[in-house]
Design an enzyme around this catalytic site. Structure first.
Site, PDB file in Angstrom:
ATOM      1  N   THR A 140      22.018  -5.026  33.966  1.00 59.33           N
ATOM      2  CA  THR A 140      21.909  -3.627  33.617  1.00 59.33           C
ATOM      3  C   THR A 140      22.178  -2.621  34.720  1.00 59.33           C
ATOM      4  OG1 THR A 140      20.128  -4.250  32.136  1.00 59.33           O
ATOM      5  CG2 THR A 140      20.324  -1.946  32.613  1.00 59.33           C
ATOM      6  N   ARG A 188      23.454 -12.615  21.458  1.00 52.72           N
ATOM      7  CA  ARG A 188      22.145 -12.214  21.973  1.00 52.72           C
ATOM      8  C   ARG A 188      22.122 -10.707  22.257  1.00 52.72           C
ATOM      9  NH1 ARG A 188      20.232 -10.059  27.341  1.00 52.72           N
ATOM     10  NH2 ARG A 188      18.049 -10.640  27.468  1.00 52.72           N
ATOM     11  N   GLY A 219      19.816  -7.732  23.984  1.00 52.84           N
ATOM     12  CA  GLY A 219      18.714  -7.551  24.931  1.00 52.84           C
ATOM     13  C   GLY A 219      18.038  -6.203  24.765  1.00 52.84           C
ATOM     14  N   THR A 269      15.278  -2.200  33.428  1.00 53.78           N
ATOM     15  CA  THR A 269      16.112  -3.349  33.767  1.00 53.78           C
ATOM     16  C   THR A 269      15.211  -4.530  34.097  1.00 53.78           C
ATOM     17  OG1 THR A 269      17.516  -4.256  35.509  1.00 53.78           O
ATOM     18  CG2 THR A 269      16.227  -2.345  36.089  1.00 53.78           C
ATOM     19  N   GLY A 270      15.724  -5.737  33.875  1.00 59.43           N
ATOM     20  CA  GLY A 270      14.921  -6.912  34.199  1.00 59.43           C
ATOM     21  C   GLY A 270      14.982  -7.921  33.082  1.00 59.43           C
ATOM     22  N   GLU A 271      13.878  -8.599  32.852  1.00 56.70           N
ATOM     23  CA  GLU A 271      13.850  -9.618  31.810  1.00 56.70           C
ATOM     24  C   GLU A 271      13.760  -8.924  30.448  1.00 56.70           C
ATOM     25  OE1 GLU A 271      12.140 -13.360  34.313  1.00 56.70           O
ATOM     26  OE2 GLU A 271      10.654 -12.164  33.253  1.00 56.70           O
ATOM     27  N   GLY A 272      14.887  -8.951  29.752  1.00 59.83           N
ATOM     28  CA  GLY A 272      15.021  -8.175  28.522  1.00 59.83           C
ATOM     29  C   GLY A 272      13.934  -8.451  27.510  1.00 59.83           C
TER      30      GLY A 272
END
Lengths: 326, 320
Positions: free
Chosen positions: A195, A223, A225, A245-248
């Site tokens: 992202t 997929r 997110g 942003t990060g682990e969706g």
């Protein structure tokens, strides 16, 4: 009202061993994007225009995971997504599964302005892009040599991490025994920070946010997110604008972007307090993420619980900062 | 405390003149689905199982805009979406752009349980459905003659018609005031006697929608949301529900402002979502149930452990 403020990010979750020259490149790009945004703000462009302009620049540069430089699906293709939201009127647009649109953020803006809907995906989004006459490129344009290599590594890493035939015992390899830093189930060395994003408030307190991504390296085709999801990866309202942003999956579950605004609206927290609280409390299950945010008062804040986050911010009173680590 | 369950078959501009032959089958379906849910909850099934079961039943019923009976895109195709979420764990799954999966809600559950992701769309979701061996049907099985007619009329009226219930009467060709007639989407929320919560929502979307359009249904925090306080399933004009993050806001008002379920959901429906665009069903961990809407009507039903049951379409007007 305070003055204008702007923040940009290029993803949370950075390999601590990232070579110095790559770190410098990232900082230079963030700085350049900030300057683009600042001059647009000084020319009195509306916040939504500034956000689009800056995110386009981040998409076009291959360094971060969006547009050119997107992470690849398990099939080796680029499937990008983006969303944009104007705090004034809370209008929004989003796209997913875009494969030939040079700048997904601009297509998201067109969905907001030129379609009766707020979210279009896959072939329907591509069709709409053609109708609107946005710049189209071959899918290959988005695929960089770096990412082809990363996909290969991600596939190898996954086969280790998800291969339950290999017992996690002392006889096993170091990779399984002492998994290095991970994001989204991948060792961070092969994780492409998910992202890019930008948030802006102008001198009149109008907020806007935009987020764009290639998604997760080695993701399943199809997929979706957090980036295109209003309230998860992106949110803007009367009080603030947020890009995550990060682990969706953790960001979706925590409705991270909306929650920053919600705790300001419903609990009376300041922007900084809201960002800290959301990062601390809303990422249950050990999710790693980061966010940038601006408030209608002209404040700017950034928070993350990952190892590093590419980010930069500037305010009208002359403050400017670009950083990667804590 | 006690169990509670609520379900809906869409909110919208449902005319009070809805003829009995259109009203009665829907009332019967609501009652039937409620009974299925109540029996499952009494049998000790988990709320997650209960909402999936009830939504599957609603999907299979051709009178509602989900599964069989889904409205059509401008190309005359079906593109369904669904979402499911467990309150305690906040685990969730969602799907969009399905054209051959008989029960979209069950695929959403499989995304939640069998993939590292939360949300799969279009070809990738269809491929995943085949990997998982869920029931696949020909698109034609999902398309009803009524929806072919609705699309035709929506195209003639050159607008995106928000669902359904009755095809626009050709004699009264004049489009309705704000361009929509009735809404679709089905959903169910449930809580058991231990305060475990779950929600699920499923839809065919909007009549004459653009191919690829995603609405509020599959978006966690918009059409569907559950946590340890409450579970919500919303219905109405998707674009408004997305902007107002309707599902999450009901929960956020309880969590951050200490409002009751009733206060929180009333506030969201009356103050946050524009009038005429939204309705929702919700249950709290304490076993409360609410079904507010700001549209003309909402197909809805609920039951609680203390014996209360309601099946209704318009405000303050229970069905016989």
């Amino acid at each position: 009202m305070g003055g204008w403020a702007i923040a940009v990010h290029g993803g949370a979750g950075v390999d601590p061993n990232l070579p110095k020259e790559r770190q410098e490149e990232a900082k230079q790009l963030l700085t350049r994007c900030l300057h683009i945004g600042i001059s647009a703000l000084r020319s009195s462009l509306p916040p939504i225009d500034v956000v689009e302009l800056v995110v386009r620049e981040l998409e076009t540069d291959p360094l971060f995971n969006s547009g050119r430089g997107s992470a690849l699906t398990a099939k080796g293709t680029a499937e990008m997504e983006a969303s944009i939201m104007d705090g004034t009127g809370r209008r929004c647009g989003a796209v997913s599964g875009v494969t030939t649109v040079k700048n997904p953020i601009s297509l998201a803006r067109l969905v907001m302005e030129k379609s009766p809907h707020s979210y279009l995906a896959f072939s329907g989004a591509e069709e709409f892009a053609k109708q609107q006459g946005v710049e189209m490129v071959d899918n290959d344009y988005f695929i960089t040599e770096d990412n082809v290599g990363m996909l290969k590594l991600a596939k190898e890493a996954n086969s280790i991490l998800f291969d339950y035939r290999i017992p996690a015992s002392e006889s096993c390899s170091a990779v399984v025994e002492a998994p290095p830093l991970q994001m989204n189930g991948l060792p961070i060395s092969v994780y492409a920070p998910e992202t890019v994003g930008c948030v802006v408030v102008d001198g009149q307190g109008r907020c806007a946010a935009g987020t764009s991504t290639g998604g997760l390296m080695n993701k399943m085709v199809g997929r979706i997110g957090d980036s295109p999801l209003i309230g998860a990866g992106t949110y803007a309202g009367e009080v603030c604008a947020v890009s995550c942003t990060g682990e969706g999956e953790a960001i979706i579950r925590g409705t991270l972007a909306r929650d920053v605004a919600a705790v300001m609206e419903y609990k009376g927290l300041s922007l900084q307090e809201a960002v800290e609280m959301v990062i601390e409390k809303r990422l249950d299950g050990g999710g790693k993420a980061g966010m940038i945010a601006v408030s209608s008062k002209g404040e700017v804040a950034c928070g993350f619980n990952s190892v590093g986050m590419f980010r930069g911010c500037a305010t009208e009173d002359g403050f400017m900062e670009v950083g990667i680590w804590e | 405390m006690g169990w509670a369950i609520a379900l809906h078959g869409g909110a919208g501009d449902i005319p009070r003149s809805l003829p009995p032959e259109r009203r009665q089958p829907r009332e019967a379906a609501l009652r039937h689905c409620l009974q299925i849910g109540v029996a499952a909850i009494k049998a000790g099934r988990s709320p997650l199982d209960v909402v999936e079961l009830v939504v599957r039943e609603l999907e299979d019923n051709p009178h509602f805009n989900a599964g069989r009976g889904s409205v059509l895109t401008s190309n005359g195709t079906v593109e369904m979406e669904a979402c499911i979420m467990d309150g305690n764990t906040k685990l969730c799954g969602a799907v969009s752009g399905l054209s051959t999966v008989k029960n979209a809600v069950s695929l959403a559950r499989l995304v939640m349980e069998k993939t590292p992701h939360i949300y799969l769309g279009f070809d990738g979701a269809e491929a995943f459905a085949r990997d998982q061996g869920v029931e696949i049907v020909d698109s034609s099985h999902l398309i009803t003659p009524e929806n072919i007619e609705r699309l035709k009329q929506a195209k003639e009226a050159n607008r995106v018609q928000i669902d359904y219930t009755q095809p626009i009467n050709k004699v009264e060709e004049a489009p309705l005031p704000n361009g929509d007639s009735q809404l679709g989407t089905v959903g169910c929320v449930a809580v058991d006697g231990n305060g475990n919560l779950a929600t699920a929502t499923s839809t065919g979307g909007l009549v004459n929608k653009m191919v690829g359009r995603i609405g509020d249904t599959p978006i966690i925090g918009a059409g569907t949301y559950a946590n340890k306080f409450c579970a919500i399933s919303a219905t109405g004009r998707g674009e408004s529900i997305i902007r107002a993050t309707v599902g999450r806001d009901v929960a956020a008002l309880m969590e951050y402002k200490g409002l009751s379920l009733k206060e929180a959901s009333t506030y969201v429906i009356e103050e946050c979502a524009p009038s005429g665009t939204a309705g929702l069903v919700a249950v709290s961990a304490a076993g409360e149930v609410v079904m507010p809407f700001n549209t003309v009507g909402m197909f809805r039903a609920c039951a609680t452990e203390d014996g209360y049951t309601e099946v209704a379409i318009w405000p303050n007007e229970l069905c016989d």
